[in-house]
Write an enzyme that holds these catalytic residues in place. Structure first.
Site, PDB file in Angstrom:
ATOM      1  CG  ASP A   1      43.030  31.337  37.439  1.00 47.53           C
ATOM      2  OD1 ASP A   1      42.604  30.218  37.781  1.00 47.53           O
ATOM      3  OD2 ASP A   1      42.701  32.399  37.991  1.00 47.53           O
TER       4      ASP A   1
ATOM      5  CG  ASP B   1      46.881  34.851  37.210  1.00 46.16           C
ATOM      6  OD1 ASP B   1      45.866  34.250  37.579  1.00 46.16           O
ATOM      7  OD2 ASP B   1      47.582  35.543  37.979  1.00 46.16           O
TER       8      ASP B   1
ATOM      9  CG  ASP C   1      46.764  32.896  40.802  1.00 42.61           C
ATOM     10  OD1 ASP C   1      47.601  33.818  40.691  1.00 42.61           O
ATOM     11  OD2 ASP C   1      45.582  33.014  40.445  1.00 42.61           O
TER      12      ASP C   1
HETATM   13  P1  UTP Z   1      45.004  37.458  40.720  1.00 36.46           P
HETATM   14  O1  UTP Z   1      43.874  37.281  41.668  1.00 36.46           O
HETATM   15  O2  UTP Z   1      45.709  36.246  40.263  1.00 36.46           O
HETATM   16  O3  UTP Z   1      45.995  38.499  41.383  1.00 36.46           O
HETATM   17  O4  UTP Z   1      44.397  38.221  39.499  1.00 36.46           O
HETATM   18  P2  UTP Z   1      47.535  38.786  41.135  1.00 36.46           P
HETATM   19  O5  UTP Z   1      47.645  40.242  40.902  1.00 36.46           O
HETATM   20  O6  UTP Z   1      48.073  37.890  40.068  1.00 36.46           O
HETATM   21  O7  UTP Z   1      48.189  38.493  42.504  1.00 36.46           O
HETATM   22  P3  UTP Z   1      48.559  37.079  43.151  1.00 36.46           P
HETATM   23  O8  UTP Z   1      50.019  37.111  43.336  1.00 36.46           O
HETATM   24  O9  UTP Z   1      48.119  35.990  42.244  1.00 36.46           O
HETATM   25  O10 UTP Z   1      47.834  37.077  44.443  1.00 36.46           O
HETATM   26  C1  UTP Z   1      45.175  38.718  38.426  1.00 36.46           C
HETATM   27  C2  UTP Z   1      44.373  39.677  37.626  1.00 36.46           C
HETATM   28  O11 UTP Z   1      43.336  39.010  36.956  1.00 36.46           O
HETATM   29  C3  UTP Z   1      42.125  39.686  37.097  1.00 36.46           C
HETATM   30  C4  UTP Z   1      42.252  40.484  38.367  1.00 36.46           C
HETATM   31  O12 UTP Z   1      41.526  41.661  38.272  1.00 36.46           O
HETATM   32  C5  UTP Z   1      43.715  40.740  38.482  1.00 36.46           C
HETATM   33  O13 UTP Z   1      43.975  41.988  37.942  1.00 36.46           O
HETATM   34  N1  UTP Z   1      41.016  38.730  37.216  1.00 36.46           N
HETATM   35  C6  UTP Z   1      41.065  37.760  38.147  1.00 36.46           C
HETATM   36  C7  UTP Z   1      39.941  38.866  36.401  1.00 36.46           C
HETATM   37  O14 UTP Z   1      39.913  39.741  35.535  1.00 36.46           O
HETATM   38  N2  UTP Z   1      38.891  38.011  36.540  1.00 36.46           N
HETATM   39  C8  UTP Z   1      38.886  37.045  37.468  1.00 36.46           C
HETATM   40  O15 UTP Z   1      37.903  36.294  37.573  1.00 36.46           O
HETATM   41  C9  UTP Z   1      40.011  36.911  38.288  1.00 36.46           C
HETATM   42 MN    MN Z   2      47.760  35.754  40.099  1.00 30.69          MN
END
Ligand code: UTP
Ligand code: MN
Length: 533
Positions: A457, A336, A334
């Site tokens: 996100d 972020d 995804d």
């Molecule tokens: P992600 O699940 O998007 O992982 O969460 P990522 O490291 O970007 O990897 P991919 O490539 O998308 O799979 C990103 C960060 O956001 C935090 C997670 O702990 C992670 O460090 N996070 C995610 C939160 O703090 N709260 C949430 O509800 C979801």
């Molecule tokens: Mn991510």
């Protein structure tokens, strides 16, 4: 030298295959592997064992030379060092030009006998030709918390870490979270090593490597693969839960319930028509796209759209790319983003405006926004074991035009009804296997579509919490978990994506940058590129 005809004794029974000639009756079999000519070194092996092994080899269809010649392709020895064998070999032909030969340990021979064919030559089969000085053997040493290590994307031990990550996933799909974390910690230790592990001895003294993880590593060192991983990838439940939890909005619990109801794949899910919530419907509809990795270019194209939206509704606001892409990853599941405003309080009400800007321009295929529910005075310090935060957050699925992906331009064909269910599903499962849900071959292939769906996100943080939010949303998940464990166990502090609280002094420790948070925690600053635990 043995005359050629002795090595190629053809059995009189027509059509007799090599596989039938496995008996150790001394009768030679058809040469099945013309490219492979073996020579067993008698030194340290002894005459009788050599004779026995030669006979066994021939019965399996291998060619074995009695005396060394230029035809030999593989020299097999037992209990000799590479240096010993090389010295012996050089004495055979006094440096005359000869085609290169493999110098192999007996293990390659016995495994080939068992397999009934020459097995691929692995590192552990090859005799080392440099004297290994015990003192020079690399023994690794790493600190015990992942947040104390610099873990780049340059992983020298993927063969082990892929296996451990898959077993972590299996544990998580079985609600064995403790076991899952143990595997992830073990993988993070191997990811931090400066070179590939070649010997169990090198792992002595390393933290986080429990018995189970060590067994997996040993299995791979000895056999090239982990039998447990192999079994897992063939396991019906694992395969089904991977596919079902691959649907956006579907967690382990729901997937497990469906599995117990007999649902194994998307076709069965669609046919059984259980009630799906809005997120799951969108997830199923865009399954193909959402299981295809998002590239950095796509993330940047979406970043431009988000920035445009944010600046349109609040010109001084700032957008930061977080998650894996901030750690330097080239692909992700995804994208972020963290949004903030330099003036505290001015971020309030921003999200709905951004979302409606995006929605009115057709950028959103799905969105669900949750309100900010964090209040320091009421919530107190964040629970250290949880990564759940309370920011205003928008879980969305973007529609990204292919033209936009290339040159970040405005979408052109948004009026036409795009979102067709993708039924011919191919999803990549941790790079280990491809599962296909063959439903309708005549669907338009994904490649012809002019757009793709991408999970995005969006998170809004007040500027006072921005450094904590940035640190929390940059990840990796294990790095975050380890930071919180370090804070709690080593410093008596509680860290969340909102704040850092000192439990001894009973005060909040403020920070305007990630560097300041690391300093409060008594840790060396770790750059995002080195947080890939
Ligand atoms: P992600 O699940 O998007 O992982 O969460 P990522 O490291 O970007 O990897 P991919 O490539 O998308 O799979 C990103 C960060 O956001 C935090 C997670 O702990 C992670 O460090 N996070 C995610 C939160 O703090 N709260 C949430 O509800 C979801
Ligand atoms: Mn991510």
């Amino acid at each position: 030298m043995v005359p050629l005809k002795r090595r190629k004794v053809l059995s009189s029974g027509a059509g007799r295959t090599g596989a039938e000639c496995t008996g150790n009756n001394g009768e030679d079999a058809v040469t099945k592997f013309p490219e492979v000519v073996l020579f067993l070194l008698e030194r340290k092996m002894g005459t009788s064992r050599r004779g026995f092994l030669s006979q066994l080899g021939r019965s399996k269809g291998f060619q074995l030379e009695e005396t060394f010649s230029e035809r030999v392709t593989h020299v097999i020895s037992e209990n000799n060092t590479g240096v010993d064998v090389r010295t012996w070999l050089d004495s055979q032909d006094q440096g005359r030009h000869r085609p290169p030969v493999h110098l192999l340990d007996i293990s390659w021979f016995t495994e080939s006998m068992r397999a009934g064919r020459p097995v691929p030559i692995l590192d552990r089969h090859i005799l080392q030709e440099q004297e290994t000085n015990e003192a020079e053997k690399v023994v690794f040493s790493v600190p015990s918390y992942a947040c104390q290590r610099r873990i780049s994307l340059d992983n020298h031990n993927t063969i082990f870490t892929d296996a451990l990550s898959l077993l972590a996933e299996k544990a998580e799909l079985s609600n064995e979270d403790g076991r899952g974390v143990a595997f992830r910690r073990a993988a993070a230790v191997l990811k931090s090593l400066p070179r590939t592990v070649t010997d169990m001895e090198q792992l002595k003294g390393l933290p986080c490597l429990g018995d189970h993880s060590q067994r997996v590593i040993k299995d791979i060192l000895e056999n090239g693969v982990s039998s447990e991983v192999k079994l897992t990838t063939q396991n019906e439940r694992f395969k089904a839960l991977k596919v079902l939890t691959g649907i956006f909005g579907v967690g382990t619990k729901t997937a497990d319930r469906w599995f117990r109801e007999g649902i194994r794949n998307l076709t069965q899910l669609r046919n059984s028509a259980p009630s799906l919530n809005r997120a799951q419907q969108a997830g199923l509809e865009h399954y193909d796209d959402l299981n295809q990795a998002v590239t950095k270019d796509e993330a940047d194209a979406i970043g431009e759209i988000v920035e445009k939206a944010v600046l349109a509704v609040s010109p001084r606001s700032e957008v930061t790319l977080t998650g894996g892409f901030r750690r330097g990853k080239l692909t992700g599941h995804d994208v972020d983003f963290l949004i903030t405003h330099p003036e505290e309080g001015k971020e309030v009400g921003l999200m709905p405006k951004v979302v409606s800007w995006l929605e009115s321009r057709g950028y959103l295929l799905y969105q669900k926004t949750t309100r900010n529910s964090y209040l320091e005075s009421e919530d107190g310090p964040g629970r250290p074991s949880s990564n759940m935060d309370r920011f205003e957050r928008c879980f969305s699925i973007f529609r990204l035009e292919k033209t936009e992906r290339l040159n970040a331009k405005k979408p052109e064909a948004l009026a036409e009804n795009g979102a067709q269910p993708q039924e011919d599903v191919t999803c990549s499962i941790s790079g280990h296997m491809q599962l296909q849900d063959k439903d309708s071959q005549d669907e338009q292939p994904t490649g012809d579509k002019l757009w793709r769906a991408v999970r995005v996100d969006l998170v809004v943080s007040p500027i006072s919490q921005f450094a904590f939010a940035l640190l929390g949303w940059t990840g990796s998940k294990l790095f975050e978990r380890e930071l919180r464990r370090w804070a709690g166990h080593e410093k008596a502090m509680s860290l969340s994506s909102h704040a850092l609280y000192d439990n001894n002094q009973n005060i909040y420790l403020r920070a305007a940058s990630e560097e300041e948070i690391f300093a409060h925690l008594g840790l060396e600053y770790i750059h995002p590129f080195e947080r890939n635990a």
